[in-house]
Design a protein around this motif. Sequence first.
Motif, PDB file in Angstrom:
ATOM      1  N   SER A  33       0.862  -1.177   0.000  1.00 13.67           N
ATOM      2  CA  SER A  33       0.000   0.000   0.000  1.00 13.67           C
ATOM      3  C   SER A  33       0.898   1.227   0.000  1.00 13.67           C
ATOM      4  O   SER A  33       2.101   1.131   0.250  1.00 13.67           O
ATOM      5  N   SER A  85      -4.089  -5.318   6.188  1.00 12.22           N
ATOM      6  CA  SER A  85      -5.217  -4.714   5.468  1.00 12.22           C
ATOM      7  C   SER A  85      -4.802  -3.385   4.865  1.00 12.22           C
ATOM      8  O   SER A  85      -3.965  -2.665   5.427  1.00 12.22           O
ATOM      9  N   GLY A  86      -5.376  -3.050   3.710  1.00 16.57           N
ATOM     10  CA  GLY A  86      -5.101  -1.782   3.057  1.00 16.57           C
ATOM     11  C   GLY A  86      -5.462  -1.844   1.593  1.00 16.57           C
ATOM     12  O   GLY A  86      -5.990  -2.846   1.112  1.00 16.57           O
ATOM     13  N   THR A  87      -5.149  -0.777   0.873  1.00 15.24           N
ATOM     14  CA  THR A  87      -5.398  -0.712  -0.566  1.00 15.24           C
ATOM     15  C   THR A  87      -4.101  -0.992  -1.306  1.00 15.24           C
ATOM     16  O   THR A  87      -3.109  -0.269  -1.128  1.00 15.24           O
ATOM     17  N   THR A  89      -1.470  -0.815  -4.063  1.00 14.93           N
ATOM     18  CA  THR A  89      -1.162   0.225  -5.051  1.00 14.93           C
ATOM     19  C   THR A  89       0.001  -0.138  -5.974  1.00 14.93           C
ATOM     20  O   THR A  89       0.058   0.329  -7.108  1.00 14.93           O
ATOM     21  N   THR A 119      -8.903  -8.255  -6.212  1.00 16.23           N
ATOM     22  CA  THR A 119      -9.338  -6.998  -5.599  1.00 16.23           C
ATOM     23  C   THR A 119      -8.121  -6.255  -5.076  1.00 16.23           C
ATOM     24  O   THR A 119      -7.127  -6.876  -4.704  1.00 16.23           O
ATOM     25  N   THR A 121      -8.657  -4.065  -2.599  1.00 19.96           N
ATOM     26  CA  THR A 121      -9.048  -3.841  -1.206  1.00 19.96           C
ATOM     27  C   THR A 121      -8.698  -5.109  -0.442  1.00 19.96           C
ATOM     28  O   THR A 121      -9.397  -6.112  -0.522  1.00 19.96           O
ATOM     29  N   VAL A 123      -7.821  -7.413   2.871  1.00 22.18           N
ATOM     30  CA  VAL A 123      -8.200  -7.577   4.276  1.00 22.18           C
ATOM     31  C   VAL A 123      -7.289  -8.626   4.897  1.00 22.18           C
ATOM     32  O   VAL A 123      -7.140  -9.737   4.362  1.00 22.18           O
ATOM     33  N   CYS A 128      -6.042 -14.150  -1.162  1.00 23.10           N
ATOM     34  CA  CYS A 128      -5.710 -13.215  -2.238  1.00 23.10           C
ATOM     35  C   CYS A 128      -5.211 -13.991  -3.450  1.00 23.10           C
ATOM     36  O   CYS A 128      -4.491 -14.980  -3.301  1.00 23.10           O
TER      37      CYS A 128
END
Length: 139
Positions: A33, A85-87, A89, A119, A121, A123, A128
């Motif tokens: 992220s 967790s995070g977005t 990038t 995804t 997003t 968690v 994943c």
Amino acid sequence: MALQISNVAARTGLNAITALLNAGGAGILRIYSGTKPTDADTALAGNTVLISFTLNATAFATAVDAAPDATALANAIADVNASASGTATFFRLLNNAGTCVAQGTVTAGGGGGDCTLTTVTVVSGAPCSVTSLTLRQPE
């Protein structure tokens, strides 16, 4: 004017890059992220590792002509559970010793990034998947 190389030079260079990932054992794909560093040699600053995937012993297929680039597609990457967790990038590809070889963008679905996840997003503890990972070398 920018330097232009032949397709055979682009494919050879890309194959050399992917070989670096296999040196000393299986390489690592790390998803982060935060802001992507300027280049693959720049130290991380405040980024969080969201996911770490272990690459196959032969991480990428042989580079092919995909004018105007040479491309190398990653071989299958096993699903793992997220460590934070995070977005998502950006990603970094590391050799077995942990040295960064390359970095690129992450997207979800058909978003056009170098690495596509199911995804962005993420968690912690959730499964994943990488749906594609493509390296490109311009001609």
